[in-house]
Motif scaffolding. Structure first.
Motif, PDB file in Angstrom:
ATOM      1  N   TRP A 160       0.836  -1.186   0.000  1.00  0.00           N
ATOM      2  CA  TRP A 160       0.000   0.000   0.000  1.00  0.00           C
ATOM      3  C   TRP A 160       0.881   1.249   0.000  1.00  0.00           C
ATOM      4  O   TRP A 160       0.519   2.254  -0.573  1.00  0.00           O
ATOM      5  N   SER A 161       2.053   1.131   0.654  1.00  0.00           N
ATOM      6  CA  SER A 161       3.053   2.200   0.701  1.00  0.00           C
ATOM      7  C   SER A 161       4.367   1.567   1.143  1.00  0.00           C
ATOM      8  O   SER A 161       4.432   0.359   1.407  1.00  0.00           O
ATOM      9  N   ASP A 162       5.435   2.370   1.244  1.00  0.00           N
ATOM     10  CA  ASP A 162       6.731   1.837   1.679  1.00  0.00           C
ATOM     11  C   ASP A 162       6.675   1.255   3.086  1.00  0.00           C
ATOM     12  O   ASP A 162       7.429   0.342   3.423  1.00  0.00           O
ATOM     13  N   SER A 163       5.766   1.776   3.927  1.00  0.00           N
ATOM     14  CA  SER A 163       5.687   1.318   5.310  1.00  0.00           C
ATOM     15  C   SER A 163       4.465   0.450   5.580  1.00  0.00           C
ATOM     16  O   SER A 163       4.183   0.124   6.737  1.00  0.00           O
ATOM     17  N   ASN A 164       3.756   0.053   4.527  1.00  0.00           N
ATOM     18  CA  ASN A 164       2.531  -0.722   4.698  1.00  0.00           C
ATOM     19  C   ASN A 164       2.459  -1.789   3.612  1.00  0.00           C
ATOM     20  O   ASN A 164       2.177  -1.483   2.450  1.00  0.00           O
TER      21      ASN A 164
END
Length: 253
Positions: A160-164
């Motif tokens: 979903w993103s770099d951290s997710n």
């Protein structure tokens, strides 16, 4: 061939040390220009082996990593007095974009003449998939990566993103111990303001002292903007009779 490998290992350790030092100089130069400096990460790991009818054995690992345009370069040192083991290690890895693919090579060296490396290809942005292969010269190595090193790798998941993200990775030995396999289910999710939780559920199977085993392990990591901490339980670590409890903590600067 031992003198050559020893010379090669010392050259690589020196090369990584020079990369780390040059990174410090580069960071100072960039700071003057007002641009982003080189990122460093220092980690201390405490490891505790137990069980298997063997003496309990603590270990200590320290590791310094630098990240810049050259990728990631790191140098580390491990010591376990009970096992009478000590080893200096260094490595490098990076990622290169090749059209729709990302090429991710790595190289590791260690005192005692060890060297190894891996190469992986990954594609996709939100949905992604990858394949890789690792090889070593089979010399003694303190495997703090814990997955089989002479192995093939398959991975896939969704970001979903770099951290997710949620990812599944399979690592299977394809050289000396083709029965040994690790399967990781890794979930990364943001928590609060600029914090992140990472859960790595490990399923392993293979022969340990000639007997088939299947075990579950777990690693839990928590990241703040500057600090991080990680705790892991790894049964039959590196496919040996002993279990390992690990605690790691570090700082970014």
């Amino acid at each position: 061939m031992k003198p050559f490998f020893s010379f090669f290992t010392h050259c690589m350790l020196c090369a990584v040390a020079l990369l780390l030092l040059s990174g410090a100089v580069f960071a100072a130069d960039e700071a003057v220009d007002g641009t982003q400096p080189v990122a460093y990460k220092f980690t201390t790991g405490l490891y505790q082996l137990s069980g298997g009818g063997l003496p309990s054995a603590p270990g200590l690992d320290v590791n310094l990593r630098a990240t810049a345009g050259f990728g990631n370069a790191w140098i580390g040192w491990f010591r376990s007095p009970v096992q009478d083991v000590r080893q200096a290690r260094a490595g490098w890895d990076s990622s290169f974009k090749l059209g729709a693919l990302r090429f991710m090579p790595s190289l590791q060296v260690a005192s005692g003449g060890f060297w190894g490396g891996s190469a992986a290809l990954e594609t996709g942005t939100s949905w992604f998939a990858g394949v890789g292969l690792g090889r070593t010269n089979l010399r003694n190595y303190v495997n703090l990566n814990f997955d089989p090193n002479d192995a093939w790798m398959l991975s896939g998941g969704y970001r979903w993103s770099d951290s997710n993200s949620l990812a599944l990775q399979v690592v299977r030995d394809n050289r000396l111990n083709p029965d040994q396999q690790h399967v990781h289910l890794v979930w990364r999710t943001p928590v609060g303001d600029e914090q992140r939780l990472t859960l790595d559920l490990l399923s392993k199977k293979g022969l340990v002292a000639g007997q088939p085993v299947e075990r579950l392990g777990l690693s839990v990591s928590y990241d703040w903007p500057r600090f991080f901490v990680r705790m892991a339980w790894d049964p039959k670590v590196n496919f040996t009779p002993q279990d390992m409890l690990r605690l790691s903590a570090g700082v970014r600067f």
